[in-house]
Design a protein around this motif. Structure first.
Motif, mmCIF file in Angstrom:
data_model
loop_
_atom_site.group_PDB
_atom_site.id
_atom_site.type_symbol
_atom_site.label_atom_id
_atom_site.label_comp_id
_atom_site.label_asym_id
_atom_site.label_seq_id
_atom_site.Cartn_x
_atom_site.Cartn_y
_atom_site.Cartn_z
ATOM 1 N N TRP A 90 0.819 -1.207 0.000
ATOM 2 C CA TRP A 90 0.000 0.000 0.000
ATOM 3 C C TRP A 90 0.854 1.258 0.000
ATOM 4 N N HIS A 114 -0.322 3.359 -5.397
ATOM 5 C CA HIS A 114 0.406 2.421 -4.530
ATOM 6 C C HIS A 114 0.988 1.267 -5.356
ATOM 7 N N LYS A 149 -4.785 5.623 -3.992
ATOM 8 C CA LYS A 149 -4.865 5.738 -2.529
ATOM 9 C C LYS A 149 -5.774 6.898 -2.150
ATOM 10 N N ARG A 188 -6.856 2.230 2.839
ATOM 11 C CA ARG A 188 -7.686 1.292 2.087
ATOM 12 C C ARG A 188 -9.154 1.568 2.396
#
Lengths: 548, 548
Positions: free
Chosen positions: A185, A206, A403, B11
């Protein structure tokens, strides 16, 4: 209570690693070190050397104090340093910020400030604009400026760097022990949107998404190992839709191109055996409309991707005449480029060109490893009926979404409202599940209370044989609120009047959708070939309506 | 302190979804619903129907009380229910446990008990063995037994099911709203190892690894959309090396095959336009050694993967004569099947067959999306020099490694010791980075203090024109500790003596490596065609050494 399938069965260093496109380079360099990686002018660089140079770049960046989550900006055309930056910068832990080479000093200074760049790699062509941008920069933190020499370009008109790119790379360690990010991430890239309203937004990519979209490119194109990819699409645009990473995954060849023109493209295709390239409609038009002489001796079956606008019938026919195979994709900076593809079906081959163009003009279905695309009511988030008529907003969810926007929590929350990425594009969905854009939310024209899709009107305009490019925007109107105003670029040598255009539109459109105003001239375009409707809107007040 | 690239950039449902091969089916069914998915006997089933049936299966399983982390075992040959189980079972949240169809009732009962199966899908061919296994089962929890009817097989010799597979599927909801796992680390499959020592171990696969290996298969084979895949490799073996998921990702065709023989394979290739298949060396040998009559009219360029042992020169030549393209892969149940591939280089094509066979016999380099493979000292975890001579153990790390062994924390810890998956295979690494297996740890023969690689001796034996299959094991010896004992299967019609074999070996091997004992006869093989050396070790005490 844990299930038996979760007990003592955790992630560990042996069974889990971050998904990252950096792995693609590592594997390709170890398996195919002698295979050609980059062609530029007289340069021929293999994957072994490319990997070594990327490690050197990463090593030098770290020695310069640049590391995890620092920003390294670059202003580079499609040249070898741009390919290398896509690996060397994230291998140092830093985030790659590719700047649009067509921007003015003010916009560049804004991005250098907002992105907090610690280093900047500059092509000689852009040293003058960067010299101005550096003066406008407001941050006081030091910025390491690295300047590229490129014999294909020639002498730079200005020197802004404190070190040359080659010296900087040469100082680095070719066996630098870079590491994959601990978390997939982690940011890999920062891409500013074009910012037609207000300041540009910084879209953060990411590693997981970059790897996923790069592989989706392979899946869509059935792209074999050692494909030869021509760089017509700018790498600063959505990281060249992730193709620097795709080409590495395929141990393919990056054929660099400083400047896009028909002759250079055709020459490169013939000389290097190009198999794949991407480009905005303007690039495809360049090729289709090139002289027959330029088109001689092309290999068959070159695969092209087009994005930015639906390919009109004339383009599809022109590409077929070239023997090229055209794939229509759609996406946004926020979706790493392509997030849908108009996946073709064998049965379409039997249809006439009009019908094929109609089918291929659709934005299609979700890209391979994207989770989902839907057309939904933006308020209720309920899917529209698949009737090809009801409009809604295109929304995405899955791993091929950013993101978020850098230092812009409000815009991020708005974009992800309700657990979907809101594209801002209005579309319908057909019974076969294929979606088709009708307009950007802000491009809809409302005339006498009726919605007019500017794209629908443009499609009709493109069908006129004299039209090279078309854009329709709303013109304020006392009586109707708004009326459609058409801006047209005409093919070289063609002759056409406003009345001809109006008559053509009346044949194919309801009366209220027919443009009331027609303007001929060159259309303003972005660096990626998209027509800049906001520029046209500035002009729209001063043009006169045609007598109907 | 959080970096700017981690602030408010988490996320969420819009930008993150579990990687899972179940998505492949969903996409293919929505984009290509009318494309052929499964061929079996007279059955032709498209992807739309296949997806609907998998949803029905998942729905019926949930209605039967089966859900997340429950085990559903199947004992099925390569038939449509086996393809459907690869999606329908995990779509219900359950874990698919494919049982080896060659096992005895005791082993099957062990697996049903150990895996805690709540349901079992049984092919008519295996109803009799399951009837016995069910009596040996010690768990008292209920087991739902579902029995398949297959007109290609005919009438079942026993009835063990309480419901037929077709009825069970028909009861389900074709629009069942299944969900992706929340965590891609959730278990998708349970595969028992062959267990040559002690009880079999239950290898647990997760969704992330299954998706990753399935895509790696596409990357290695440059596998285009709509490929036609022939099921020669059992789907119970490492989930058919993940190819049920690969074929779905490619919107390809599963050509089912109940029983593997040369005629059935060649017929299927011709009739269905097969483009790809996998198989153990024994399968490839079947084809290479088939009569010329059977080989008539084959399409060119069929791609074959071989795993389980290095392809000898005769096999490579035989495949070339067929016009087939052979790829050598290597892996273990713990690595979802292929975890290395002997990636070929154009330059090899110019070499003579002996040299090509030598290069292709190597296990090669890491599979595409696997993080890393190394040959290391199993104690120090230091890499061996890349000299083609120093032996170490093959170790992997990355996303293509199991979660671990079910209910076996000690074995899991041992396997992942030091952050690497320990394969148990001994190998060398060449200067080009390619690895080559020299032996299983336990197959090394130690004679007079010298290590003898049983594979090295077998390679020499395979070069004898009369040898169809060869296995070398250690025979206890008072003087030397151990000596090599060769078990040989001879080609039909060939004539050869023990002395001929010994003389052949003396030409190619150091004296201490030459087998002291030669035994002719059929070799015991596993259901996947691997020679069962542990069976030969049982016999080795009773055979006599040859006079040297």
């Amino acid at each position: 209570m844990h299930s038996k399938f979760d007990q003592h069965l955790d992630r560990n260093a042996a069974n889990f690693a971050a998904l990252s496109p950096l792995s693609f380079l590592e594997r390709t360099a170890s398996v195919y070190p002698e295979k050609l990686a980059i062609v530029h002018g007289s340069l021929r660089q293999d994957w072994g050397m490319t990997y070594a140079r990327c490690r050197q770049l990463a090593s030098s960046l770290q020695r310069a104090g640049i590391g995890k989550n620092d920003t390294v900006a670059v202003i580079l055309p499609n040249t070898p340093p741009m390919v290398e930056a896509h690996f060397g910068v994230p291998m140092s832990g830093a985030v790659l910020n590719t700047l649009n080479t067509r921007l003015d000093p003010e916009a560049l200074a804004f991005m250098l400030d907002h992105g907090e760049a610690k280093a900047l790699i500059v092509d000689p062509e852009f040293a003058p604009v960067i010299a101005k941008a550096l003066k406008l920069r407001t941050r006081s933190e030091p910025l390491l400026v690295i300047q590229v020499d490129d014999e294909v370009y020639g002498e730079a008109a200005a020197q802004v760097g404190t070190v040359s790119y080659e010296d900087f790379v040469a100082q680095g360690d070719a066996s630098f022990a870079w590491e994959l990010p601990e978390d997939e991430w982690d940011a890999i890239a920062l891409n500013y949107t074009s910012g037609t309203t207000g300041n540009p937004k910084g879209v953060v990519y990411h590693h997981r998404g970059a790897a996923t979209n790069a592989i989706s490119n392979v899946l869509e194109w059935d792209m074999p190992k050692h494909s030869v990819y021509l760089w017509t699409l700018p790498m600063f645009h959505c990281n060249g839709w992730c193709f620097p990473w795709t080409v590495a995954a395929r141990a393919g060849v990056n054929v660099c191109l400083r400047r896009v023109d028909a002759k250079a493209i055709f020459d490169a295709i013939r000389m290097h055996g190009v198999t794949h390239y991407c480009g905005a409609p303007i690039v495809q038009s360049l090729l289709v409309n090139a002289s027959e002489e330029l088109k001689q001796g092309l290999p068959a079956g070159v695969k092209a991707m087009v994005a930015g606008a639906a390919p009109p019938a004339s383009m599809i026919e022109g590409m077929e005449a070239l023997g090229f195979d055209l794939t229509h994709v759609y996406g946004l900076t926020e979706t790493y480029g392509p997030a849908t593809v108009c996946a073709q079906h064998e049965a379409w081959n039997a249809l006439d060109i009009g019908e094929r163009a109609r089918l291929n003009a659709r934005q299609g279905v979700r890209y391979h490893l994207q989770r989902e695309v839907r057309v939904m009511d933006p308020e209720t988030l309920l899917p529209v009926p698949w009737d090809g008529e009801t409009m809604g907003e295109i929304m995405f969810r899955g791993n091929i979404a950013m993101k978020g926007y850098l230092k812009n929590p409000q815009a991020t929350d708005d974009a992800f409202r309700g657990g979907w990425f809101h594209s801002g594009d209005l579309a319908v969905q057909y019974p076969d599940g294929y979606i088709q854009i009708k307009d950007r939310s802000k491009d809809i024209i409302i005339s006498g209370g009726e919605n007019i899709s500017s794209i629908e009107v443009e499609d009709v305009l493109y069908r006129h044989p004299a039209v090279l490019a078309a854009a329709v925007v709303a013109k304020p109107d006392e009586k109707w609120g708004e009326t459609p105003c058409a801006f047209l670029e005409i093919k070289a040598g063609a002759q056409v009047s406003e009345q001809d255009i109006i008559a053509h539109c009346k044949l194919h459109l309801a009366g209220f959708k027919v443009p009331r105003t027609v303007v001929f001239g060159e259309l303003p375009k972005t660096s990626t070939g998209k027509i800049q409707k906001f520029e046209l809107r500035k002009q729209v007040g001063s043009v006169q309506a045609v007598a109907m």
